[in-house]
Structures are given as structure tokens and as C-alpha cells.
Design an enzyme around this catalytic site. Sequence first.
Site, PDB file in Angstrom:
ATOM      1  N   ASP A  74       1.332   5.327  -9.185  1.00 24.85           N
ATOM      2  CA  ASP A  74       1.558   6.714  -9.608  1.00 24.85           C
ATOM      3  C   ASP A  74       2.297   7.556  -8.630  1.00 24.85           C
ATOM      4  OD1 ASP A  74      -0.900   6.463  -8.154  1.00 24.85           O
ATOM      5  OD2 ASP A  74      -1.701   8.205  -8.929  1.00 24.85           O
ATOM      6  N   HIS A 116      -7.044   7.666   2.672  1.00 26.94           N
ATOM      7  CA  HIS A 116      -6.990   7.767   1.325  1.00 26.94           C
ATOM      8  C   HIS A 116      -7.833   5.949   0.993  1.00 26.94           C
ATOM      9  CE1 HIS A 116      -5.899   7.994  -2.767  1.00 26.94           C
ATOM     10  NE2 HIS A 116      -4.645   7.244  -2.761  1.00 26.94           N
ATOM     11  N   HIS A 136     -18.516   1.010  -4.906  1.00 26.25           N
ATOM     12  CA  HIS A 136     -17.214   1.523  -4.807  1.00 26.25           C
ATOM     13  C   HIS A 136     -17.233   3.110  -4.304  1.00 26.25           C
ATOM     14  CE1 HIS A 136     -13.098   2.383  -6.203  1.00 26.25           C
ATOM     15  NE2 HIS A 136     -13.585   3.425  -6.971  1.00 26.25           N
ATOM     16  N   HIS A 148       0.836   3.654  -3.860  1.00 23.50           N
ATOM     17  CA  HIS A 148       0.305   3.521  -5.258  1.00 23.50           C
ATOM     18  C   HIS A 148       1.199   3.786  -6.481  1.00 23.50           C
ATOM     19  CE1 HIS A 148      -4.367   4.216  -3.919  1.00 23.50           C
ATOM     20  NE2 HIS A 148      -3.918   3.084  -3.977  1.00 23.50           N
ATOM     21  N   SER A 197     -14.504   6.607  -4.044  1.00 25.63           N
ATOM     22  CA  SER A 197     -13.183   7.264  -4.534  1.00 25.63           C
ATOM     23  C   SER A 197     -12.318   7.386  -3.110  1.00 25.63           C
ATOM     24  CB  SER A 197     -13.499   8.589  -5.196  1.00 25.63           C
ATOM     25  OG  SER A 197     -12.249   9.109  -5.294  1.00 25.63           O
ATOM     26  N   GLY A 198     -11.003   7.233  -3.639  1.00 24.84           N
ATOM     27  CA  GLY A 198      -9.919   7.459  -2.534  1.00 24.84           C
ATOM     28  C   GLY A 198      -9.529   8.860  -2.419  1.00 24.84           C
ATOM     29  N   HIS A 199     -10.142   9.835  -3.265  1.00 28.55           N
ATOM     30  CA  HIS A 199      -9.649  11.349  -3.183  1.00 28.55           C
ATOM     31  C   HIS A 199     -11.003  12.190  -2.555  1.00 28.55           C
ATOM     32  CE1 HIS A 199      -6.093  10.186  -5.777  1.00 28.55           C
ATOM     33  NE2 HIS A 199      -6.744   9.249  -5.902  1.00 28.55           N
ATOM     34  N   ASP A 214       9.053   0.190 -22.287  1.00 22.50           N
ATOM     35  CA  ASP A 214       8.510  -0.868 -22.806  1.00 22.50           C
ATOM     36  C   ASP A 214       9.118  -2.042 -21.968  1.00 22.50           C
ATOM     37  OD1 ASP A 214       7.378  -2.908 -24.520  1.00 22.50           O
ATOM     38  OD2 ASP A 214       8.981  -2.942 -25.573  1.00 22.50           O
ATOM     39  N   GLY A 266       2.731   0.119 -28.157  1.00 18.49           N
ATOM     40  CA  GLY A 266       3.904  -0.787 -27.819  1.00 18.49           C
ATOM     41  C   GLY A 266       4.520  -0.439 -26.396  1.00 18.49           C
ATOM     42  N   ASP A 284      -3.762  17.867  -3.783  1.00 19.34           N
ATOM     43  CA  ASP A 284      -4.223  17.017  -4.397  1.00 19.34           C
ATOM     44  C   ASP A 284      -5.527  17.553  -5.380  1.00 19.34           C
ATOM     45  OD1 ASP A 284      -5.303  14.436  -5.861  1.00 19.34           O
ATOM     46  OD2 ASP A 284      -5.781  13.682  -4.046  1.00 19.34           O
TER      47      ASP A 284
END
Lengths: 551, 551
Positions: free
Chosen positions: B75, B139, B364, B73, B366-368, B442, B46, B193
Site C-alpha cells: 500500500d 513497524h 499476532h 508494503h 498489529s504493525g500500527h 486488471d 474482475g 498514520d
Amino acid sequence: MQTKKLKIIPLGGLGEFGMNCLALRWEDDIIVIDAGLMFPESELLGVDIVVPDITYLIENKEHVRAILLTHGHEDHIGGLPWILSEIKVPVYATEFTLAYVEGKLEEHHLLDDTELVEITPKQKFSIGPFTIEPIRVTHSLVDCVALAIDTPVGVVIHTGDFKIDLSPLDDKPFDLHTFAEYGKRGVLALLQDSTNVERTGYTPSERSVRPRLDEIFSRATKKLFFSCFSSSIYRIRIALELARDHGRKVAIVGRSMMESTEIAQDLGYIDVPPGLIINPGHMRDFTPDQLMVLISGTQGEPMSALSRAAVDNHRHAHIDAGDTVVLSSRVIPGNEKSIFRVIDHLYRRDAKVVYDDGTNGLIHVSGHGSQDEMRLLINLVRPKFFVPVHGDYRYLRKHAQIATDTGAIGEAIVIEDGDVLELDKSTAHKGEKVTAGRVLIDSGSSIDVVEDLVIRDRRILSEDGIVLAVLAINKRTGKVERSPEVVMRGFGGADITDEARELVLKTLDGLNGEQKTDYGMVKEKVRVELKRLIQKTTGRRPLIMPVILEI
Amino acid sequence: MQTKKLKIIPLGGLGEFGMNCLALRWEDDIIVIDAGLMFPESELLGVDIVVPDITYLIENKEHVRAILLTHGHEDHIGGLPWILSEIKVPVYATEFTLAYVEGKLEEHHLLDDTELVEITPKQKFSIGPFTIEPIRVTHSLVDCVALAIDTPVGVVIHTGDFKIDLSPLDDKPFDLHTFAEYGKRGVLALLQDSTNVERTGYTPSERSVRPRLDEIFSRATKKLFFSCFSSSIYRIRIALELARDHGRKVAIVGRSMMESTEIAQDLGYIDVPPGLIINPGHMRDFTPDQLMVLISGTQGEPMSALSRAAVDNHRHAHIDAGDTVVLSSRVIPGNEKSIFRVIDHLYRRDAKVVYDDGTNGLIHVSGHGSQDEMRLLINLVRPKFFVPVHGDYRYLRKHAQIATDTGAIGEAIVIEDGDVLELDKSTAHKGEKVTAGRVLIDSGSSIDVVEDLVIRDRRILSEDGIVLAVLAINKRTGKVERSPEVVMRGFGGADITDEARELVLKTLDGLNGEQKTDYGMVKEKVRVELKRLIQKTTGRRPLIMPVILEI
């Protein structure tokens, strides 16, 4: 006039991974290949295992002649108690597989009533119109077979789980010759394991992990914890050999690991020199560099020995700074959170953690053949019809494509659970579907599985009511923020609700700091305690679902 | 006398992936780097999003000078509305990042009250005792920067998310020179990172997926559906270029994909020839081989356009036999079940599905940065202290080891959320911890996120009560077996419970067969409908948790 047909009827494992179960029918005779379980998706709260819906078998009870098992993994034998409690039929399997089955049936008080028949590779036997030859295959487990089933319209081969290990540790090779022989004589249908259809190339031998593991043993300066699937007999064998070579005594921790090692030892699959294995309580008599701990729990199962050791909550297994912990296993998708939670705890204890992250060398290999092994077996068998088994729908489709591309088959046919594939000597088509699906089972708790695994339909269970325990845990303090909500439906009353609430609080108080942050473990503990209380006071076995709110 | 110290105080992202947020304090001045969110674990029912506990910032409200963002992004910016509703401070970011931030703040009616300051690589600016230079990094998203922060005790560099893309699609190279320059002059601390610390070698360029995608376009004979993260501007650019080259018109489906493409187009990151993009409603005017559909939903999000199209429940996006569906993205751990459910549905529609399963070539990246990029940057910067950021605890530990092994740093220090690292010109040690943790939010529902994302603490929310809707669904028929149980706590009554129960039944009746088997979608629908009902009739916003029992 309608001609007679052979019917291939998958009841589980075609359209999902796990709960493998497939019926073969000729007129009034049915044999069942495998009787597996699967573990539930996270959406299915409070459910422990999932087994195939066997309505079709129950409705045709008087025609079911036998259950044949290809090997002893849970996704092939775990549903047996469930099926045998509904249908009394003999179970056919190899020696090692039977040893696992015996333990399982004993737990469920079904052993005395079940006829177990040992089968041996290359020794044919007949059941009604079927003549069956087990063919030795290699896999991550020992004593595995494929089944060649001679029927009135031709031979059907079911591979079971397999890889083609060309240098097996037990010198019991994959029986390429018998497959080739059948291929030469003509095979009507090949039903082949799809598990690794997304992997190109060839799966390495079980033997191939030894060099890297040997290096890890060489570099370990303190205690060495070795974890693998308890059924990975080859892996356990390698670990024991390395312990011996590196002068370490072995303590075995975890029930499944102990049982599995015992069976393997009894049947001669591992050879343990006297004095190598010590009682876990005697670890204190040795220095850390003289010890290896064989421990269960590679998937971060909340109550497993490794999970408990990781939060310093195991009686014997204490992980100290500088100890090495090897997880010789793969991360099963869906288990990431639990596994990595355990690994993070291990790092916090300053253990050296070696797991299959892609940078640690070859410490685990799959038990399933990759694309080239699939192609090889297809080329040997050259079936008229190819039917992919074991896997999600997209795996079956891909496998069908790979088989078609070999040019070695007549036709690839994708069927799913409940489909009925009807075959005569030259044609195959889908008939009317039968009932198939999943049945959810709540064992109450995984820790008292021995005395307590009562298998029952979710329908019955939900009539016994439902208990939701909603815990609001303060992430910072680890404390329960407010009196936990216990919601009971279908039974109960203020008295028992209050008692349940207090019990939940008491249970939470009994956990240490690290345990409190491990929600899987918190939920499991709460579930077990509530279950005991409710059963004691009401005699009922409701569905118990702890829900955690972090605040 | 105690000397003055620079304090590095991670509040999120050190000990987990996501919700990146870190404070830097010198005496009475605090700046905050990034304000991210994360998505909750499945145990947290939930809950829609998780943001860092910012008690420390609230308690020091009068000292917080600014929030600096490294890139756009979720995050790194998703927690902004939450923080800005507590603390009013200016937000510094590059042009593209600000465009995302503006949209987000507008949704939350915070845009008018927030001072947004645009920053540009190589243009220094000062905030209190800090002089900050943004340094361009590469990135998966555009316009990303690292931050070099000159403090009274030395320079601290925070990398943000980065890879070292040596052939970026937008010809805006990773600024190796500026990093080198700082390294030569001396850097006190590098915060780097850790995301890809388990990957050896070097991450391929964003450009490297083009050849394989070009092949896929060449082979597609009917409609081509292209899905990627909506923030993957480079990937969208490649898809649009390929559509143009292969004579396909582009229909964009899915809100996030449309918004993202618009922003990128406005700011010149993608160049769309006139007439290339068509209204989704006009697809019928073209033949299948003249169409590409850019569609959102690579992670199997239940309400995303792709999930709906996969079960033939999207107004414009219809997937027919022979169509190609490309998922140019990775399978984020934890999302497997949802993603593969969508893929299985696509296979059942006889679509050709191309996803990152290891056998489909490079579709694909990765961006890292991988380990070698991490090592390269460490060698350029040569910091006195190295502090790994972004990742689970084991990632931080591994990254510290990699940094130490380069021999290019003074000391690697692993800190977690809430730790306070105190530095002067030559020493670093951990001080007393501050409050840190996670706050669960929520949003009620992900589909009406625009008008409805009310951010509030779980504490407040649980005072608004809790609603459990327990649905027993028959797996075979897809039908609800018995009247759904609706349990309300903290409010409610017989009337509303009955009404809620009927609403749930009605909602379930409105789903088609395929939707009914998709529990994620069933739960989401039930949640949305219950939420509306309860808010309308009671004005409350309880926590709503649908629970499915399959029987």
C-alpha cells in the site's frame, strides 16, 4: 432384526450460519424445528436470500406433522413461506413469534391456508410419538424457547438461540430449573447453539447497555438518531425509555422498525406513554433537542432509512451538523463496506456517530451465550450425546471440544447438513446421508418486498433468462462514461435492449451525487427499474445483475 | 501580492485504506511520498488492484523531482510501476525497501530505466528546495522511516506507517530523540498514520507473540504449518528461531514467502543456521515432528499455497490429521469468507488450527500504533498543524479529535484525496482541488503475475471488450448444471464462444470435489483459462468476469 431408531436430520445451519432447519424423525412421523433463511455470499450475484434444500421433506411430505419455531428471527422463520408453499403443515410457536410469522405469511398470501398453533413455556403438547415441552430461554428477541422433546428412546433438547440473561428486562427469566430437572431425569441428546463459541466468558445482560446509552442521551444537544435491529425489542424498549426520560419525542422511520414496534407494543413488551411517539411528518414542530428518531438500517442496507438519510435522501429523516447517530448493533462480517460507507457519509454531515468500534463503551451486546453459558447449560442438562448446532464447521468442532472438556456429557458428535444421526437409548451413529443444500431465491428487489416477493427456485428463474447491466461509471464525475451495456440471454431483442439502456441512463441521472458514489444503492435502483420494465414488456422475471465498472 | 505557499496534496490514502500517495509542492518543485496500491471492493468485479489517479502528477510531469518511499508494503510501493510508466523520476528508499522495489520493477521491465537512490536514517539529503531527513520508525516490516522535510516555510513530518515498538527484535529502536529534537525546534505540520485510531492504549511489541508461539511449538506433535504475511519479517524470524529451538527443519512454500525470506536473509534481517531450511521436496526424509512448513496465504487467497494445501491440492504441502496450522495474522475485513473457508477445510482434514479468534492468546500483533502511541508522537513533535493520513474519512476525523485533545498542536485539519492544503509559516487553508480518484487495474490473473502484469487503464481495457462466463453449479453434486453461458461484448463470434464454453466445462471437470465448492478458486481458474484462450485466438485482453450461480 433392526431396532427402531430416532433420526436427527439437520437440513440447514450445521456447516453455515443461518437457514436453521432440523428434522426429527421416529418411524413415520417427522417434526421440523425452525425454518430459517440466510443472506447470500457476495459471490452469488443477484440472489436475495438463501433457504435450505427441503427435498427430504418434500419426498416425505405425508410424514411431516409440524414445524416448530424456537423464536422469530429471520434465520429461524424466514424460510417458512418457501417450505409452506411445498408442504402444508401446522406451525407451532409462541405468541410473539406467531405475530412475526403472521405478517410474513400474509405477505405471501399463505396466512389463510396455514394452521398456526400457539405454544407456551411449560405447557406440554404431543405430536405423534413426540411430547414437547417449550422451555423459556433468553435472547436478544423476546418470547424465545428451547424445546424438550420426549421421544420413545429418550429426551432430546434443542436450545434454539439463547443467552443466559440473569437480569432480563422483561422479568421473564431463563428457566434454569426445567433444564436442571431434565438433566436429573436424564437427557439423550442436547442440541446447542454454537454461535458465540469463540467468545470466552459470559455474555452481558441486555440490560447492561443502558448506562452508556443514557450517557449518550445526556450529552446529545441536537437530534438523536437511534438505530438497532428492528427485532431487538429490548433495545427499542431502552431507547424509548431513555427518550421519555430525556424529554424527547420519538419519530419511527423505516418499515421494519415500525412493524416491529407495533407488534411489541400490542403484545405488551414495550409500554409507550401517550404522546411519546409522533408522526415523522410532525418533527418540524419540535426543536432538535426534543427529538429522537428510531431508524432502521444498522447494516448499511442500501435502501434502508438510515442509508438514505446518510446521503440526505429521506423525506423525513434529515441529519444535520451536531446531530447524534447511535448504531446500537454489531458489524456483521461481510457488511463492513456498506456499514462504513454509511458512517463516512454521516461524518461528512458532521454528525456525531457512535457505533460499536470498541472505544464507545457498551452500546451493544450479543444475544448469544458465550463459552461459560454453553458450559453452564451442558452441566445442567448432562446429556448422553451432545450435538452442536448453528454455525460454520469450525464452530461445531470447537463447541464439541468445549462440551467434551466439561466432562458432563457422554459423547460429542459433529454432524453437518444432510447427515442423519440415528439414536437408540444408548448409542448414536451416522446413517446414510439425505439430500441437503442451499436454494437461492431472488425476490427481485428488497424495496417492493411486500407485493413482490415471489419465491422460486433459481432453476426456474434461470429459465426466465438473465440480464446483465454493465455500467461504466467515472469515479471523478460520477457520470456514466459510455452507453451502458445491457446483455440479455434467453429472451429479449434490440428494442427492449435499447429501452433498457435508456432506462438505466435515466435511473442514474435521477440519483444525487452522494448516491452515485454508493454502488450498492446504484445497483439496487438499476435492478428495480429494469425488473419493472422487463416484467411490463415481456411478462418475464429474469435474473437481473447490475455490474459496475469504475473507470 | 500573493505570498508563496507550500502545498500538501494527497492523491491517495486520505479517505480510504491503501494506495497511499501524497505530493508536496513548493513553486515548481514537487516530491511524492509513497506510491501504493489497494485491493478492490467486491463490487468491482474482475479488477485486481486499484492505484491512485495521478493526473495531477502527469500534468505537472516536468516539476516532479522524486518519489520517496517510507517502507516496502504494497500500500506504499505497489503503485510504483504504474506511476513510473507515466513519469520518469528517481525513487528514494532505504536498503530493504529498495530490495522489494527492485523485484517489482524487474517484473515490469522498469528496473533498467529507473534511478534508485538509497537513503539512510539520520542522513539528510536535498531535492530542490527540500531538505529531507529519514527518521527510523518501527513497524511490522523492517527498515521503515518517517520523513522530516525542511521546506522554505518550515518542517513537515510524514510518519509513514509506524508503531512505537520499545523492544524491537532487530535492536533498531524507534528514533524518539530525533522526533523530540524537531519538536523542540518547531514543526509546521505533522502528517500521521491513522490506521489504528479505533484502538485504545498501546500496540504490543513484535516480540510479544513469541511466548505463545513457543507454547504452540511445544505442543505440536506432528507437522507444523506456520503462515503469516510474507512481508512480516519479524514474524518469519521468530518462526525460524522456534523451528530451530524445537528441532524442526523448515520447508518454505509459496513464492512470496520464498522471495521475502531470501531478501531478509541477504540483508541480514534473519540469520538462518546452515541446514535449517530444506527443499520442500525433501520433506519426506523427515518425520512429521521434525518439520515446519512456512507457507503463504493467510488471507485465503484462492491460489495461495495454504488454500491449495487446505483442499489437498499442493504438490509438497500435505496437511494430515493431527498437524498444527498456525495463522499468525489478522483477518482483514472483507476477507472473512475466503479465510474461514480455508479454516473449515483445515478442520475437515482434522488439523489443529490456531488463528486469531480472540481465544488463542497473542499470536499476532498489529504493525500500527494505537491511540497512546499517536498521542505520544504528537506530544514529541508538537506541530503547528496536524494532518491525519492513511484511513477512511471517519478515521481521519477521529484522529483529528485525538490530536486536538492532546492540547499539543495548533490546529488539526482533515483533508481528503484531491484537496490542496496551502501553508505558509503561520497559516493553512484549503485551496482549489486537483484531480484525484482511483484507477482500476486488471492483471488478468494473480498466478501469472510475473510475466503478465500489464498495467492498463480500465478505459483501455473496456475497449478490448468484456467476457462474462456464467456458471450454474449444482450445490449438491458440484456439477455444472447446464452448458455455461459465455457472453462476449466488443469482439468474438460463435466459434470462439463455443470454444470458450467447452474450455470452461473442461476446467471445471479438472477440479476436485473440495475445489469445486470453493467459488473463489473456481472463478480464478476459469478466469485464467479463458484469458489464455482469448489472448491466443484473438490477441485481445478483455475484462473477464466469471459469475457463479449456485442452483
